[in-house]
Design a protein around this motif. Structure first.
Motif, mmCIF file in Angstrom:
data_model
loop_
_atom_site.group_PDB
_atom_site.id
_atom_site.type_symbol
_atom_site.label_atom_id
_atom_site.label_comp_id
_atom_site.label_asym_id
_atom_site.label_seq_id
_atom_site.Cartn_x
_atom_site.Cartn_y
_atom_site.Cartn_z
ATOM 1 N N ASP A 248 -0.760 66.166 2.949
ATOM 2 C CA ASP A 248 -1.747 67.057 2.317
ATOM 3 C C ASP A 248 -1.333 67.255 0.861
ATOM 4 O OD1 ASP A 248 -3.135 67.910 4.865
ATOM 5 O OD2 ASP A 248 -1.122 68.634 5.289
ATOM 6 N N LYS B 265 -5.078 62.060 -2.461
ATOM 7 C CA LYS B 265 -5.960 61.036 -1.902
ATOM 8 C C LYS B 265 -7.413 61.221 -2.342
ATOM 9 C CE LYS B 265 -4.815 62.242 2.271
ATOM 10 N NZ LYS B 265 -3.892 63.320 1.857
ATOM 11 N N THR B 266 -7.918 62.433 -2.166
ATOM 12 C CA THR B 266 -9.334 62.677 -2.459
ATOM 13 C C THR B 266 -9.609 62.454 -3.946
ATOM 14 O OG1 THR B 266 -9.221 64.340 -0.715
ATOM 15 C CG2 THR B 266 -11.195 64.348 -2.082
ATOM 16 N N GLU C 88 -11.598 60.730 7.367
ATOM 17 C CA GLU C 88 -11.283 61.127 8.740
ATOM 18 C C GLU C 88 -10.458 62.411 8.743
ATOM 19 O OE1 GLU C 88 -9.695 58.210 11.310
ATOM 20 O OE2 GLU C 88 -11.376 56.875 11.018
ATOM 21 N N PRO C 89 -10.555 63.258 9.763
ATOM 22 C CA PRO C 89 -11.603 63.120 10.769
ATOM 23 C C PRO C 89 -12.965 63.359 10.124
ATOM 24 C CG PRO C 89 -10.481 65.227 11.011
ATOM 25 C CD PRO C 89 -9.743 64.467 9.957
ATOM 26 N N LEU D 262 -10.008 71.080 13.236
ATOM 27 C CA LEU D 262 -9.380 71.654 12.033
ATOM 28 C C LEU D 262 -9.655 73.140 11.827
ATOM 29 C CD1 LEU D 262 -9.703 68.874 9.276
ATOM 30 C CD2 LEU D 262 -7.797 69.377 10.809
ATOM 31 N N ARG E 80 -12.232 58.728 15.209
ATOM 32 C CA ARG E 80 -11.962 57.391 14.632
ATOM 33 C C ARG E 80 -12.782 56.318 15.340
ATOM 34 N NH1 ARG E 80 -6.518 57.645 14.289
ATOM 35 N NH2 ARG E 80 -7.071 58.755 12.391
ATOM 36 N N ARG F 42 -4.801 75.046 -3.344
ATOM 37 C CA ARG F 42 -6.241 74.965 -3.023
ATOM 38 C C ARG F 42 -6.747 76.231 -2.345
ATOM 39 N NH1 ARG F 42 -6.384 68.994 -0.565
ATOM 40 N NH2 ARG F 42 -5.228 70.083 1.023
ATOM 41 N N ASP G 103 -6.174 74.997 6.736
ATOM 42 C CA ASP G 103 -6.815 74.691 8.021
ATOM 43 C C ASP G 103 -5.776 74.767 9.139
ATOM 44 O OD1 ASP G 103 -5.483 72.192 8.265
ATOM 45 O OD2 ASP G 103 -7.040 71.197 7.069
HETATM 46 P P1 TYD Z 1 -8.080 66.930 5.052
HETATM 47 O O1 TYD Z 1 -8.540 68.167 4.361
HETATM 48 O O2 TYD Z 1 -9.058 65.829 5.211
HETATM 49 O O3 TYD Z 1 -6.795 66.291 4.398
HETATM 50 P P2 TYD Z 1 -6.053 66.757 3.085
HETATM 51 O O4 TYD Z 1 -5.457 68.117 3.397
HETATM 52 O O5 TYD Z 1 -5.006 65.715 2.867
HETATM 53 O O6 TYD Z 1 -7.076 66.796 1.987
HETATM 54 O O7 TYD Z 1 -7.521 67.431 6.436
HETATM 55 C C1 TYD Z 1 -7.294 66.603 7.471
HETATM 56 C C2 TYD Z 1 -6.147 67.175 8.267
HETATM 57 O O8 TYD Z 1 -6.100 66.545 9.542
HETATM 58 C C3 TYD Z 1 -4.801 66.956 7.605
HETATM 59 O O9 TYD Z 1 -3.971 68.090 7.797
HETATM 60 C C4 TYD Z 1 -4.231 65.801 8.382
HETATM 61 C C5 TYD Z 1 -4.847 65.946 9.732
HETATM 62 N N1 TYD Z 1 -5.031 64.680 10.468
HETATM 63 C C6 TYD Z 1 -4.261 64.459 11.613
HETATM 64 O O10 TYD Z 1 -3.425 65.300 11.987
HETATM 65 N N2 TYD Z 1 -4.449 63.303 12.310
HETATM 66 C C7 TYD Z 1 -5.365 62.367 11.935
HETATM 67 O O11 TYD Z 1 -5.511 61.311 12.604
HETATM 68 C C8 TYD Z 1 -6.135 62.610 10.750
HETATM 69 C C9 TYD Z 1 -7.163 61.615 10.307
HETATM 70 C C10 TYD Z 1 -5.943 63.786 10.057
#
Ligand code: TYD
Ligand code: ADP
Length: 225
Positions: free
Chosen positions: A31, A35-36, A58-59, A73, A93, A168, A172
């Motif tokens: 996190d 990436k985004t 994903e998800p 989440l 997925r 941020r 979640d």
């Molecule tokens: P997201 O907000 O998309 O990611 P980020 O915080 O990096 O911007 O949140 C997705 C969350 O779900 C993140 O904490 C990682 C988790 N996750 C898993 O635990 N397993 C998985 O297979 C995927 C795709 C995500």
């Protein structure tokens, strides 16, 4: 290291066989690794160069996947034990691979996906301790062996990523885990890339957004050519 991600599935990257002229790139990292931010910049840069780009995540990524995202989440959906959690990510997925990614690849698109199998391997396999091999096999079954052509791993020190994610504001359900969980998955992402380097593009994400973007873009243009 108990949770080392040293499992290498003995299959071909079937994305190559099924892709038509498309190209599948997953973005991975903890996190707050960027990436985004990087996907958005890369999508624009590729579109400017004439590529047909699909950005997805994903998800989520499909109607059913976005519903599963809410379930797994958001707080307040009831207890989600680790096995249930792993199956929800895998179900999301499955829908994503079959309903969205494979059709996009068949149409010749460059698919940029925010998280994919490595996130399950790291978070559920290593972080939750369910076992990397079990979790990777579950995802391979769910996707009928759809693997990315390359996975861009944004490598950011654990503390830096946590700080960025914390800034941020919202947290979640996954982000409520303790420090040892984050340390395990941070190691797991690196170990996976080290075990199968030909599947990865590892980028030092601990620099300015533009510096990281330039490296991501040149690496991706190289693999696309
Ligand atoms: P997201 O907000 O998309 O990611 P980020 O915080 O990096 O911007 O949140 C997705 C969350 O779900 C993140 O904490 C990682 C988790 N996750 C898993 O635990 N397993 C998985 O297979 C995927 C795709 C995500
Ligand atoms: P992720 O999708 O991996 O969780 P984000 O792209 O959402 O990460 O970035 C998390 C936060 O960190 C955002 O506020 C973003 O603006 C910021 N950020 C992203 N990349 C960098 C960077 N290279 N340096 C400093 N801050 C960054």
């Amino acid at each position: 290291m108990r949770h080392a991600l040293n499992y290498t599935p003995e299959i071909d990257t079937t994305a190559e066989q099924d892709a038509g002229s498309g190209f599948f790139i997953a973005f991975e990292g903890g996190d707050g690794s960027g990436k985004t931010t990087q996907i958005k910049l890369l999508a624009q840069a590729l579109t400017d160069r004439g590529f047909d780009v699909l950005v997805t995540r994903e998800p989520g990524g499909t109607d059913i996947g976005e519903k599963l995202r809410t379930l797994v989440l958001e707080h307040g959906q009831g207890e989600v034990d680790p096995h249930t959690e792993a199956l929800i990510f895998a179900a999301s997925r499955a829908a994503h691979a079959h309903q969205k990614i494979r059709p996009a690849l068949a149409e010749g698109k460059v698919v940029l996906c925010d998280r994919y199998i490595d996130s399950s391997a790291a978070y559920q396999g290593a972080g939750r301790g369910l076992g990397v091999e079990n979790i990777v096999n579950l995802s391979l079954w769910a996707t009928s062996n759809l693997l990315p052509h390359t996975t861009v791993l944004l490598d950011v020190p654990l503390v830096e990523g946590r700080e960025r994610a914390g800034a941020r504001g919202q947290t979640d359900r996954m982000e409520s885990a303790d420090d040892s969980f984050y340390a395990a998955l941070h190691d797991a992402f690196r170990a996976q890339a080290a075990a199968t380097p030909y599947r990865y593009t590892v980028i030092d994400g601990d620099r300015s957004i533009q510096e990281v973007h330039q490296d991501v873009l040149s690496a991706v243009l190289k693999v696309l050519s």
